[in-house]
Design an enzyme around this catalytic site. Structure first.
Site, PDB file in Angstrom:
ATOM      1  N   CYS A   1      -2.147  -1.988 -16.479  1.00 45.58           N
ATOM      2  CA  CYS A   1      -2.251  -0.847 -15.556  1.00 45.58           C
ATOM      3  C   CYS A   1      -1.663  -1.162 -14.190  1.00 45.58           C
ATOM      4  O   CYS A   1      -1.838  -0.392 -13.255  1.00 45.58           O
ATOM      5  CB  CYS A   1      -3.697  -0.384 -15.428  1.00 45.58           C
TER       6      CYS A   1
ATOM      7  N   HIS B   1       0.827  -1.210   0.000  1.00 43.05           N
ATOM      8  CA  HIS B   1       0.000   0.000   0.000  1.00 43.05           C
ATOM      9  C   HIS B   1       0.863   1.262   0.000  1.00 43.05           C
ATOM     10  O   HIS B   1       0.681   2.164  -0.822  1.00 43.05           O
ATOM     11  CB  HIS B   1      -0.914  -0.041   1.240  1.00 43.05           C
TER      12      HIS B   1
ATOM     13  N   ASP C   1      -2.208  -7.626  -8.981  1.00 39.23           N
ATOM     14  CA  ASP C   1      -2.969  -8.778  -8.490  1.00 39.23           C
ATOM     15  C   ASP C   1      -2.646 -10.021  -9.300  1.00 39.23           C
ATOM     16  O   ASP C   1      -2.581 -11.120  -8.754  1.00 39.23           O
ATOM     17  CB  ASP C   1      -4.475  -8.482  -8.554  1.00 39.23           C
TER      18      ASP C   1
ATOM     19  N   THR D   1      -1.480  -6.147 -13.337  1.00 38.80           N
ATOM     20  CA  THR D   1      -0.386  -7.108 -13.107  1.00 38.80           C
ATOM     21  C   THR D   1       0.039  -7.186 -11.635  1.00 38.80           C
ATOM     22  O   THR D   1       0.785  -8.085 -11.273  1.00 38.80           O
ATOM     23  CB  THR D   1       0.821  -6.761 -13.992  1.00 38.80           C
TER      24      THR D   1
HETATM   25  C1  PEP Z   1      -3.479  -4.425 -10.166  1.00 37.54           C
HETATM   26  O1  PEP Z   1      -3.893  -5.323  -9.462  1.00 37.54           O
HETATM   27  O2  PEP Z   1      -2.524  -4.555 -10.967  1.00 37.54           O
HETATM   28  C2  PEP Z   1      -4.100  -3.095 -10.096  1.00 37.54           C
HETATM   29  C3  PEP Z   1      -3.742  -2.147 -10.928  1.00 37.54           C
HETATM   30  O3  PEP Z   1      -4.998  -2.892  -9.113  1.00 37.54           O
HETATM   31  P1  PEP Z   1      -4.644  -2.611  -7.592  1.00 37.54           P
HETATM   32  O4  PEP Z   1      -3.179  -2.355  -7.504  1.00 37.54           O
HETATM   33  O5  PEP Z   1      -5.448  -1.440  -7.176  1.00 37.54           O
HETATM   34  O6  PEP Z   1      -5.075  -3.877  -6.930  1.00 37.54           O
HETATM   35 MG    MG Z   2      -5.801  -5.108  -8.493  1.00 38.80          MG
END
Ligand code: PEP
Ligand code: MG
Length: 864
Positions: free
Chosen positions: A811, A435, A749, A747
């Site tokens: 993303c 985070h 998750d 990418t």
């Molecule tokens: C991801 O999982 O790559 C993503 C962009 O979402 P988050 O980081 O918010 O889980």
């Molecule tokens: Mg994610």
């Protein structure tokens, strides 16, 4: 290829001699003789006064390391009677390092006597002693302490010769050919040593990289006329601005004074003292001419090493000016603007990652660093301030106008306000996509995570470093997020350098690149930065971040605690205008560009307090008994929230949330259109694993769109897409694509789920894993092309097969990494999306890929 180098290819094929004298036409090539030999040949071709130099190719040096005895008598034959030479390393790439230069080979009793007659005994003693010391430590491998403190006296010289003889059981070698053979052998072996090999491989050298050597006639910076040695460069190495810098020392050799040296004087006129420019104007003018010749013909800013011997100027060597990141941008752009190099060459000369250093304040590299903790360099830049241990304290500090560093074991969504208020963040735990790291990068906030050697004691409110030092709230520290270090005290900084040359370079990059670059932006301020850095839209707006702001958290919690559908609808009705205002604002800032909004993603418990005080406050705010609130919070907690009720699973089970968000998006689009802002919103469904999830959510969103159109009497269009974050979504991308205009691969998750590795816990062992070679890199940082990459390829090809016009994007945090961009580009992706502050890095990296892919060996520009 320069015209004078056209013979190089032929050279590599021919039978190579053991050594080659460097002349304008000699067969010398970088691949065989190394960059220094080639560079010296170019200087010779430019007619610079380079002393006689012989190049020994890497093949010979390798044979020497293996026991071959070179014919050093033949090498020295051209250097006259009583030769005195230096040997310097010449590997293929200067960054690969190599053994240090050896000077004065050939010094012996006879030469000592001749020098004493010409320059006086003190000078001769000093030079001989210097050589004995260097030879004894680097060639005979004697302990350097043996010669410590030896001054240049005759007695010290005799003592050194005696000590050498005692230790090695033979007199100091007098034969220059023998000395040279031993020097060559020791340098050749040093290159083959394990630590030297590991060091250069870490800098990108191939395992089989060889070492060339150059043997050069010594020019002593001694004499009655103006004599000395120095280096000169024509740009400032920190700023890259045109400026003469360097040093010149009279009666000196290789930058070291010889006995009776008159010390350092200025290069250019200076009111504080004499300068080379005044004392030796002709030589100085020649140096300027040589600098310009190097710049034009070698197409690079070079540092020239020179010697003056009785007023006669010699150029011993020239190397690329060592430079800071900001200097590298200015130098590349200026060379291209002066038409010395092409724009594509300028683009290729700047390391993309170096750009992020220019966007933030940095610790001044010239200042001493007192490091008390090391961690992961999660978000670049440096910040100094007083330690605070809570978000509340960070906000209080910001309210007082005092910069602070938020120190936490790890951060959670409720720390967002504290992070906004802090100048930098330091956490004990966490990895590259924890985070703190993700938010830090998004905010452009310097951040070091996973500083696992630190012990944070929240109860005692102190931080204990590994070396035992203790830091308390209020102590001033500096966080260096570029290097992943925490430093004691307030360290001097260099300001960001978003100047004209930076913008010019990026505008050239945009003209070259062929993959889109968007930004991940959650707030208007992120969006403004994204626009400023010329992102081509927003690729990911994480809407949940909007719910942590101001009084929204309470409304959000009311929504979560609602007992009935009516209560939930009432809370959502209060959130609706806030979300609409958020989106209207984003659409205004990004007008004309796509904005991709991800529907609500995190598990609900992230919005709930966990401490007793927090639970009590919530009970008061909701006017419910504490026991009720505690029970509900417990009921919402999950064993593994990352794999639980989040993403589209919430959208299916609590559809009102997505409906409210869709309505807010559509109403904001209409509102923006009324103000003349063109916008085609994109709506993205997170954490999908089954096509049915998409079908259900899509049907509800279409219904909301129809209702908004009717109620508002206005039309709008939008695009609906899916985030591919689970391996199953990648495998089923063919089905999913029938219902989606785009697939955006999350990418972070996807890496987490492919490895079965929590992104928040990976930091605990990631460095051990990478150091021991279990993983080549941290996969949350550098896309795992073998595993996660294969899922991307499967998803992309199945998706495109189902729908040829499918937009493909990444993303996750990998979006700005040059390696990931290369992968996405090769796989035919339309764009990558990354934190706003990394957009410039991605723009340059994408341009470099396009340029390199256009190059064929024939038209490739050779980098100096
Ligand atoms: C991801 O999982 O790559 C993503 C962009 O979402 P988050 O980081 O918010 O889980
Ligand atoms: Mg994610």
């Amino acid at each position: 290829m320069l015209p004078e180098e056209q013979g190089d290819a032929a050279v590599q094929r021919s039978e190579r001699p053991e050594f080659t004298e460097i002349t304008p036409t000699a067969p010398v090539a970088v691949a065989s003789h190394g960059w220094r030999a080639k560079c010296l040949q170019r200087l010779v071709r430019l007619d610079l006064p380079v002393p006689r130099t012989v190049a020994i190719p890497a093949a010979t040096v390798r044979a020497i390391a293996g026991g071959h005895l070179p014919d050093t008598g033949a090498i020295l034959a051209g250097f006259g009677a009583g030769p005195l030479v230096s040997v310097r390393p010449s590997s293929e790439n200067p960054d690969w390092g190599g053994p240090g230069t050896m000077l004065n080979i050939g010094m012996n009793d006879e030469r000592h006597a001749a020098l004493a007659a010409e320059h006086g005994a003190t000078v001769a003693d000093a030079l001989y002693l210097r050589f004995i010391r260097a030879y004894a430590t680097h060639v005979a491998r004697l302990d350097p302490d043996m010669f410590d403190g030896a001054d240049g006296s005759a007695e010290a010289l005799r003592a050194a010769l005696r000590a050498y003889a005692q230790e090695t059981e033979e007199p100091f070698p007098q034969d220059p050919a023998r000395q040279l053979a031993e020097v060559l052998r020791s340098m050749a072996r040093a290159w083959e040593g394990t630590s030297a090999r590991l060091l250069r491989q870490a800098k990108g050298a191939p395992a089989e990289a060889g070492l060339g050597l150059v043997v050069q006639d010594m020019v002593l910076g001694l004499g009655r006329g103006e004599s000395g040695s120095g280096v000169i460069q024509f740009v400032d190495p920190v700023s890259g601005q045109a400026q003469i810098t360097g040093r010149y020392m009279r009666q000196a050799q290789g930058g070291d004074p010889i006995a009776q040296s008159e010390g350092e004087i200025y290069l250019t006129r200076d009111p504080r003292g004499p300068s080379l420019e005044e004392i030796c104007p002709d030589a100085f003018a020649d140096l300027l001419r040589y600098g310009e010749a190097c710049r034009r013909r070698l197409r690079e800013e070079m540092q020239i090493e020179f010697t003056l011997a009785n007023g006669r100027l010699c150029v011993l060597d020239a190397v690329k000016v060592a430079r800071s990141s900001r200097a590298s941008v200015r130098i590349a752009v200026t060379l291209a603007e002066d038409e010395v190099i092409s724009r594509s060459d300028a683009l290729l000369r700047v390391e993309p990652r170096a750009l992020s250093e220019l966007l933030h304040r940095q610790v001044d590299p010239r200042r001493p660093r007192d490091i008390f903790a090391r961690g992961i360099a999660a978000s670049p830049g440096a910040a100094k301030g007083r330690i605070v241990f809570s978000s509340d304290a960070a906000q209080a500090s910001a309210a007082r106008g005092e910069p602070c560093i938020l120190v936490r074991r790890e951060t959670a969504p409720e720390d967002i306000r504290g992070m906004h208020a802090a100048a930098g963040v330091l956490t004990e735990r966490g990895g590259m996509t924890s985070h703190a790291a993700v938010i830090g990068r998004g905010l452009g906030l310097p951040c070091v995570v996973g500083a696992s050697e630190l012990r944070f004691d929240p109860r005692e409110r102190l931080l204990r470093a590994r070396d035992g030092r203790v830091f308390r709230e209020g102590d001033v520290i500096t966080v260096d997020g570029t290097r992943g270090e925490a430093l004691v005290g307030a360290v001097d900084m260099l300001e960001p350098a978003l100047d004209d040359t930076f913008r010019t370079l990026l505008s050239w990059a945009d003209a070259e690149r062929d993959i889109g670059i968007r930004a991940n932006a959650d707030s208007p301020s992120d969006a403004r930065i994204a626009r400023d850095f010329l992102a081509e839209g927003i690729g990911l707006c994480r809407t949940e971040h909007m719910f942590f702001q101001g009084d929204r958290l309470t409304v959000m919690r009311e929504m979560i605690f609602a007992d009935t559908a009516e209560d939930r609808a009432a809370a959502l009705a209060r959130l609706l205008p806030m979300q609409r205002a958020d989106f209207t604002h984003l659409f205004e800032i990004m007008h004309g560009l796509p904005v991709c909004i991800r529907l609500f993603d995190p598990p609900l418990h992230e919005f709930l307090p966990h401490s007793r005080d927090g639970l009590r406050e919530l009970a008061e705010a909701l006017d419910k008994p504490l026991s009720d609130v505690t029970r509900r919070v417990e009921a919402l907690s999950e064993f593994n929230p990352m794999l639980g009720m989040r993403g589209v699973r919430l959208g299916i089970t609590l559809p009102e949330i997505y409906e409210m968000q869709a309505r807010a998006i559509f109403e904001a689009a209409i509102e923006a259109a009324r103000h003349g802002r063109v916008v085609v919103p994109e709506i993205m469904i997170p954490l999908v694993s089954a096509v049915r999830e998409v079908e259900l959510v899509k049907a509800r969103i279409e219904a909301v769109a129809a209702a908004v159109r009717t109620r508002m009497g206005a039309d709008f269009s939008y695009r609906l897409g899916v985030m591919v974050e689970t391996p199953r979504a990648a495998l089923r991308a063919g089905d999913i694509a029938h219902h989606a205009a785009f697939l955006s691969f999350g990418t972070n998750d996807l890496t987490q789920m492919t490895y079965g590795l929590s992104r928040d816990d990976a930091g605990r062992f990631m460095s051990a894993y990478v150091q021991s070679g279990v993983f080549p890199e941290d996969p949350f940082h550098t896309l795992d092309v073998d595993g996660v990459g294969e899922l991307l390829l499967i998803g992309a090809s199945r998706g495109r097969r189902a729908r040829a016009d499918l937009t493909l994007a990444v993303c996750g945090e990998h979006g700005a990494n040059p390696e990931s961009i290369a992968f996405c580009r090769a796989a035919g992706f339309n764009y990558v999306s990354c934190s706003p502050f990394r957009v410039p890095v991605a723009r340059l990296a994408a341009a470099q890929l396009a340029i390199v892919s256009r190059m064929t060996p024939e038209n490739s520009a050779e980098l100096p």
